[in-house]
Design a protein around this motif. Structure first.
Motif, short mmCIF file in Angstrom:
data_model
loop_
_atom_site.label_atom_id
_atom_site.label_comp_id
_atom_site.label_asym_id
_atom_site.label_seq_id
_atom_site.Cartn_x
_atom_site.Cartn_y
_atom_site.Cartn_z
N GLN A 106 -11.92 10.30 -76.13
CA GLN A 106 -11.90 10.79 -77.51
C GLN A 106 -11.50 12.26 -77.56
N LEU A 107 -10.63 12.57 -78.51
CA LEU A 107 -10.27 13.95 -78.81
C LEU A 107 -10.83 14.25 -80.20
N GLY A 108 -11.94 14.94 -80.25
CA GLY A 108 -12.59 15.23 -81.52
C GLY A 108 -12.47 16.68 -81.89
N ALA A 109 -13.29 17.52 -81.26
CA ALA A 109 -13.30 18.94 -81.58
C ALA A 109 -11.94 19.58 -81.35
N LEU A 110 -11.23 19.14 -80.30
CA LEU A 110 -9.92 19.72 -80.02
C LEU A 110 -8.95 19.42 -81.15
N ALA A 111 -8.95 18.19 -81.63
CA ALA A 111 -8.04 17.82 -82.71
C ALA A 111 -8.35 18.62 -83.97
N CYS A 112 -9.62 18.74 -84.31
CA CYS A 112 -10.00 19.44 -85.53
C CYS A 112 -9.74 20.93 -85.43
N SER A 113 -10.09 21.53 -84.32
CA SER A 113 -10.01 22.98 -84.19
C SER A 113 -8.74 23.47 -83.50
N GLY A 114 -8.06 22.58 -82.80
CA GLY A 114 -6.84 22.98 -82.10
C GLY A 114 -5.58 22.42 -82.72
N GLY A 115 -5.71 21.33 -83.48
CA GLY A 115 -4.55 20.75 -84.16
C GLY A 115 -3.75 19.81 -83.28
N THR A 116 -2.67 19.30 -83.85
CA THR A 116 -1.86 18.29 -83.17
C THR A 116 -1.14 18.84 -81.96
N MET A 117 -0.75 20.12 -82.00
CA MET A 117 -0.03 20.69 -80.86
C MET A 117 -0.92 20.76 -79.63
N ALA A 118 -2.19 21.14 -79.83
CA ALA A 118 -3.13 21.20 -78.71
C ALA A 118 -3.34 19.81 -78.11
N CYS A 119 -3.43 18.80 -78.97
CA CYS A 119 -3.62 17.43 -78.47
C CYS A 119 -2.38 16.94 -77.71
N ALA A 120 -1.21 17.22 -78.26
CA ALA A 120 0.03 16.81 -77.59
C ALA A 120 0.15 17.48 -76.22
N ASN A 121 -0.25 18.75 -76.14
CA ASN A 121 -0.19 19.47 -74.88
C ASN A 121 -1.15 18.86 -73.87
N LEU A 122 -2.34 18.48 -74.32
CA LEU A 122 -3.30 17.85 -73.42
C LEU A 122 -2.76 16.54 -72.87
N ILE A 123 -2.17 15.72 -73.73
CA ILE A 123 -1.63 14.43 -73.29
C ILE A 123 -0.53 14.64 -72.26
N ARG A 124 0.34 15.62 -72.51
CA ARG A 124 1.43 15.89 -71.57
C ARG A 124 0.89 16.36 -70.23
N ARG A 125 -0.08 17.27 -70.24
CA ARG A 125 -0.61 17.80 -68.99
C ARG A 125 -1.42 16.75 -68.23
N PHE A 126 -2.08 15.87 -68.95
CA PHE A 126 -2.78 14.74 -68.34
C PHE A 126 -1.79 13.88 -67.55
N ASN A 127 -0.67 13.57 -68.18
CA ASN A 127 0.35 12.74 -67.53
C ASN A 127 0.97 13.47 -66.36
N ASP A 128 1.25 14.76 -66.51
CA ASP A 128 1.84 15.55 -65.43
C ASP A 128 0.92 15.57 -64.21
N TRP A 129 -0.39 15.74 -64.46
CA TRP A 129 -1.33 15.80 -63.34
C TRP A 129 -1.35 14.49 -62.60
N MET A 130 -1.32 13.37 -63.31
CA MET A 130 -1.29 12.07 -62.65
C MET A 130 -0.05 11.93 -61.78
N ASP A 131 1.09 12.36 -62.30
CA ASP A 131 2.33 12.29 -61.52
C ASP A 131 2.23 13.13 -60.25
N GLN A 132 1.72 14.34 -60.41
CA GLN A 132 1.65 15.27 -59.27
C GLN A 132 0.65 14.83 -58.21
N ASN A 133 -0.33 14.02 -58.61
CA ASN A 133 -1.38 13.63 -57.67
C ASN A 133 -1.33 12.16 -57.26
N GLY A 134 -0.22 11.50 -57.57
CA GLY A 134 0.02 10.17 -57.03
C GLY A 134 -0.71 9.03 -57.71
#
Length: 409
Positions: free
Chosen positions: A280-308
């Protein structure tokens, strides 16, 4: 790129935006869908809008994943213009039409306060279930996480019985529609509540960290306007990780969408590695907005790629090997680190003779000789002195030492 698809609910990724105001009304749901989450939970109607949020120490710290807490309701609140079921259904239809088609729309029904205010709340909830599914909801959510819900009404009802009965009631009404149950971790046993929801037929459970808290400054008159509002932050992630891991080890087999302290991709990864299927993205969505959420999703995916990690299945529960280590193996790892602490002396070229190591030693295991720290034969390897050294004169590579035990296993 790693495959983030959640097959059970046909979601493009495991992220669920589930907090007001980011999900209050069709317009905000459509706005939140810009960051392409797997699902959005439209907030239940008639409970106000606005309120704002307070981030401490700063939004910058929150975005960086540093220690931070977030509290709701410090600004102006307004009446909710969506104040009846007909309007709510219209908002659902509008959102479903305009939001990104790949994002699933979960819709919240009822509210725990109904139990205290409405004599016919069960009939009302059943009606909501049918009409919201007809309006286009992909899933229904029972929201039993609002801060204070576990002790609402001065503890006038049994929280676990409430979870079971309401889940069973709604599931019977719309058996073909997934029913998600968002659960508290405050003032209750999360494992018991998750079990009760599962036994009642829930399709997923969402343990979520949000507490009633009393935050104030020493100059209490200058404290935020509502110091008793919902409280959460980075301190919550280990608590929710424990709740998820324990649930997995003790038979909770249905999907889990966990939340708590998710201000960056790292806590999101930890929740999945502890056994959650979705985050769940709750406080981040409300206080950080859609750009913060999009950045989190991208970095989550990048980390998975980098770590196999090729997909969510390979990531999910990967840390559970740490949660239930064999006691002998755990003791071996502990002693391996203790040996390093015991046999590593202070670096005299770095030591400044501050005496903090000696002050925190309870075993007479370190002393100052000519204003330089030096171990004694009484050192047992507890490690306290290594934690307080301000200049790194006492230092070991603890992560490498602990990791080596897994590599040799």
């Amino acid at each position: 790129m790693a495959d983030l698809h959640v097959a059970k609910f046909d979601m493009v990724n495991p992220f669920v935006i589930a907090s007001s105001p980011a999900t209050c009304g069709a317009d905000n749901v459509v706005k939140s869908s810009r960051c392409r989450p797997g699902a959005i939970v439209m907030r239940n109607f008639g409970h106000g809008k606005g309120g704002g949020g307070f981030i401490y120490p700063s939004a910058k710290a929150m975005y960086a994943g540093e220690p931070a807490f977030h509290s709701h309701a410090v600004g102006r609140q307004m009446p909710d213009p969506v104040d009846n079921l007909d309007k709510y259904c219209e908002e659902v239809r509008k959102a479903r039409k305009l939001m990104h088609p790949e994002t699933r729309l979960w819709v919240s029904i009822g509210h725990y306060s109904d139990l205290l205010k409405k004599a016919d709340w069960e009939k009302d909830w059943k009606k909501q279930a049918h009409e919201l599914v007809a309006a286009g909801a992909d899933a229904l959510e029972l929201h039993f996480n609002t801060p204070g819900v576990a002790v609402a009404g001065d503890r006038r009802f049994n929280y676990y019985q409430l979870v079971y009965n309401c889940t069973q009631m709604v599931k019977r009404e719309v058996p073909e529609t997934p029913v998600m149950v968002k659960l508290a971790v405050e003032n209750c046993d999360p494992l018991t509540s998750m079990r009760q929801a599962m036994y009642a037929g829930a399709d997923a459970v969402g343990p979520t960290a949000r507490w009633k808290a009393f935050y104030f400054d020493l100059d209490w008159k200058a404290t935020q306007a509502r110091p008793g509002a919902g409280y959460g932050g980075t301190q919550a992630t280990p608590l929710v990780c424990y709740a998820v891991a324990e649930a997995r080890k003790k038979g909770v087999s249905i999907p889990i969408y966990a939340g708590g302290g998710v201000f960056s991709h790292e806590p999101a990864l930890k929740l999945v590695m502890a056994g959650a299927d979705m985050v769940q993205l709750g406080a981040l969505a409300c206080s950080g907005g859609t750009m913060a959420c999009a950045n989190l999703i991208r970095r989550f995916n990048d980390w998975m790629d980098q770590n196999g990690y090729p997909d969510l299945a390979s990531l999910k529960g990967d840390a559970l090997k740490l949660f239930d280590m064999d006691p002998e193996f755990a003791k071996m790892r502990q002693n391996r680190l203790a040996d390093a602490y015991q046999h590593t002396d202070a670096d005299p070229s770095k030591c400044i003779g501050c005496g903090r190591c000696q002050d925190v030693c309870w075993y007479k295991g370190i002393e100052l000789v000519d204003r330089k720290a030096r171990k004694t034969k009484d050192c047992i390897g507890c490690g306290y002195c290594f934690q307080v050294c301000p200049v790194g004169a006492l230092q070991v590579d603890a992560p490498a030492i602990l990791k080596s035990a897994w590599e040799e296993k």
